[in-house]
Design a protein around this motif. Structure first.
Motif, PDB file in Angstrom:
ATOM      1  N   LEU A   1      98.989   6.862  62.540  1.00  0.00           N
ATOM      2  CA  LEU A   1      99.643   7.104  63.827  1.00  0.00           C
ATOM      3  C   LEU A   1      98.747   7.929  64.744  1.00  0.00           C
ATOM      4  O   LEU A   1      98.557   7.591  65.915  1.00  0.00           O
ATOM      5  N   GLU A   2      98.200   8.998  64.215  1.00  0.00           N
ATOM      6  CA  GLU A   2      97.401   9.910  65.044  1.00  0.00           C
ATOM      7  C   GLU A   2      96.061   9.320  65.454  1.00  0.00           C
ATOM      8  O   GLU A   2      95.498   9.721  66.469  1.00  0.00           O
ATOM      9  N   GLU A   3      95.556   8.341  64.700  1.00  0.00           N
ATOM     10  CA  GLU A   3      94.257   7.733  65.023  1.00  0.00           C
ATOM     11  C   GLU A   3      94.374   6.476  65.863  1.00  0.00           C
ATOM     12  O   GLU A   3      93.381   5.992  66.390  1.00  0.00           O
TER      13      GLU A   3
ATOM     14  N   ALA B   1     104.047   2.607  63.635  1.00  0.00           N
ATOM     15  CA  ALA B   1     102.768   2.779  62.919  1.00  0.00           C
ATOM     16  C   ALA B   1     102.872   2.517  61.426  1.00  0.00           C
ATOM     17  O   ALA B   1     101.972   2.878  60.679  1.00  0.00           O
ATOM     18  N   ALA B   2     103.939   1.850  60.984  1.00  0.00           N
ATOM     19  CA  ALA B   2     104.057   1.519  59.563  1.00  0.00           C
ATOM     20  C   ALA B   2     103.168   0.335  59.184  1.00  0.00           C
ATOM     21  O   ALA B   2     102.856   0.143  58.023  1.00  0.00           O
ATOM     22  N   GLY B   3     102.773  -0.477  60.172  1.00  0.00           N
ATOM     23  CA  GLY B   3     101.922  -1.633  59.906  1.00  0.00           C
ATOM     24  C   GLY B   3     102.551  -2.966  60.255  1.00  0.00           C
ATOM     25  O   GLY B   3     102.017  -4.020  59.905  1.00  0.00           O
ATOM     26  N   LYS B   4     103.673  -2.957  60.973  1.00  0.00           N
ATOM     27  CA  LYS B   4     104.388  -4.188  61.334  1.00  0.00           C
ATOM     28  C   LYS B   4     103.514  -5.160  62.116  1.00  0.00           C
ATOM     29  O   LYS B   4     103.473  -6.343  61.820  1.00  0.00           O
TER      30      LYS B   4
ATOM     31  N   LEU C   1      99.154   9.111  54.877  1.00  0.00           N
ATOM     32  CA  LEU C   1      98.467   7.945  55.434  1.00  0.00           C
ATOM     33  C   LEU C   1      99.172   7.459  56.696  1.00  0.00           C
ATOM     34  O   LEU C   1      98.516   7.128  57.687  1.00  0.00           O
ATOM     35  N   HIS C   2     100.489   7.436  56.676  1.00  0.00           N
ATOM     36  CA  HIS C   2     101.263   6.999  57.833  1.00  0.00           C
ATOM     37  C   HIS C   2     100.933   7.875  59.046  1.00  0.00           C
ATOM     38  O   HIS C   2     100.629   7.380  60.141  1.00  0.00           O
TER      39      HIS C   2
ATOM     40  N   GLU D   1     101.514   6.479  73.094  1.00  0.00           N
ATOM     41  CA  GLU D   1     101.641   6.324  71.649  1.00  0.00           C
ATOM     42  C   GLU D   1     102.682   7.325  71.152  1.00  0.00           C
ATOM     43  O   GLU D   1     102.742   8.453  71.633  1.00  0.00           O
ATOM     44  N   PRO D   2     103.507   6.933  70.189  1.00  0.00           N
ATOM     45  CA  PRO D   2     104.494   7.877  69.669  1.00  0.00           C
ATOM     46  C   PRO D   2     103.810   9.011  68.901  1.00  0.00           C
ATOM     47  O   PRO D   2     102.724   8.838  68.363  1.00  0.00           O
ATOM     48  N   THR D   3     104.478  10.136  68.869  1.00  0.00           N
ATOM     49  CA  THR D   3     104.003  11.282  68.098  1.00  0.00           C
ATOM     50  C   THR D   3     104.660  11.238  66.718  1.00  0.00           C
ATOM     51  O   THR D   3     105.602  10.467  66.488  1.00  0.00           O
ATOM     52  N   TRP D   4     104.188  12.095  65.821  1.00  0.00           N
ATOM     53  CA  TRP D   4     104.817  12.179  64.504  1.00  0.00           C
ATOM     54  C   TRP D   4     106.269  12.637  64.649  1.00  0.00           C
ATOM     55  O   TRP D   4     107.145  12.173  63.910  1.00  0.00           O
ATOM     56  N   ALA D   5     106.533  13.507  65.610  1.00  0.00           N
ATOM     57  CA  ALA D   5     107.916  13.942  65.858  1.00  0.00           C
ATOM     58  C   ALA D   5     108.779  12.747  66.272  1.00  0.00           C
ATOM     59  O   ALA D   5     109.950  12.657  65.870  1.00  0.00           O
ATOM     60  N   ASP D   6     108.222  11.828  67.058  1.00  0.00           N
ATOM     61  CA  ASP D   6     108.956  10.617  67.443  1.00  0.00           C
ATOM     62  C   ASP D   6     109.282   9.772  66.204  1.00  0.00           C
ATOM     63  O   ASP D   6     110.390   9.247  66.064  1.00  0.00           O
ATOM     64  N   VAL D   7     108.299   9.629  65.319  1.00  0.00           N
ATOM     65  CA  VAL D   7     108.513   8.856  64.091  1.00  0.00           C
ATOM     66  C   VAL D   7     109.613   9.502  63.253  1.00  0.00           C
ATOM     67  O   VAL D   7     110.497   8.808  62.739  1.00  0.00           O
ATOM     68  N   GLU D   8     109.577  10.813  63.133  1.00  0.00           N
ATOM     69  CA  GLU D   8     110.599  11.524  62.364  1.00  0.00           C
ATOM     70  C   GLU D   8     111.984  11.344  62.996  1.00  0.00           C
ATOM     71  O   GLU D   8     112.981  11.198  62.282  1.00  0.00           O
TER      72      GLU D   8
END
Length: 169
Positions: free
Chosen positions: A113-115, A10-13, A108-109, A125-132
């Motif tokens: 991700l959540e939206e 979800a960084a925008g790649k 914003l990141h 979809e990955p969760t914020w915990a997945d991103v971390e």
């Protein structure tokens, strides 16, 4: 040319990859839909990440064999994935352009991700915990590469990416 996108989920790649691909008429090979297809075809408890990267490599290999530019859209968080793209570029004797996308605003990141709902059947979809978790495992790039911050507007980032690619040709 082989263009490897990199960055956290979800960084925008993907948005930048699509913009660059459209401008260059280059194929964009994204690992996430491949992983989703694998998950739909096998027991969902089985790991599919490495397999998805290998399938993406096979697809990119075929495109490069035709003399066309290809963009690989994947997290590419660790050295084995990055080495895979270096080796593929070397096999075809093409330039490798690495573009890493970051989002310097954690708020914003997380909001993006959540939206987001990409509608990729078979892939949650990955969760914020997945991103971390991925962030904790993410290795710094040592190759020459361009870093784009997705806080900047998309057209400006696409323009910077195209200028970087043109400088490598």
């Amino acid at each position: 040319m082989l263009i490897a996108m990199a960055g956290l989920p979800a960084a925008g790649k993907s948005s930048i990859a699509r913009g660059v691909g459209g401008t260059l008429s280059a194929a964009v090979v994204s690992v996430d839909p491949i992983e989703a297809a694998l998950r739909r075809s096998i027991d969902r408890s089985q790991p599919t990440g490495l397999a998805a990267y290998l399938v993406a490599e096979a697809v990119a290999d075929g495109i490069l064999a035709l003399g066309q530019t290809v963009i690989v859209d994947a997290v590419n968080a660790v050295e084995p994935a990055r080495g895979q793209w270096r080796a593929l570029a070397a096999r075809h004797r093409v330039r490798l352009a690495v573009i890493e996308v970051v989002c310097s605003s954690p708020d914003l990141h997380r909001k993006r991700l959540e939206e987001r709902d990409r509608g990729i059947e078979g892939l949650d979809e990955p969760t914020w915990a997945d991103v971390e978790r991925v962030r904790a495992e993410y290795e710094p790039w040592t190759d020459r590469h361009l870093v784009l911050d997705s806080v900047a507007d998309l057209p400006a980032n696409i323009k910077r990416a195209l200028e970087f690619i043109a400088g490598l040709r």
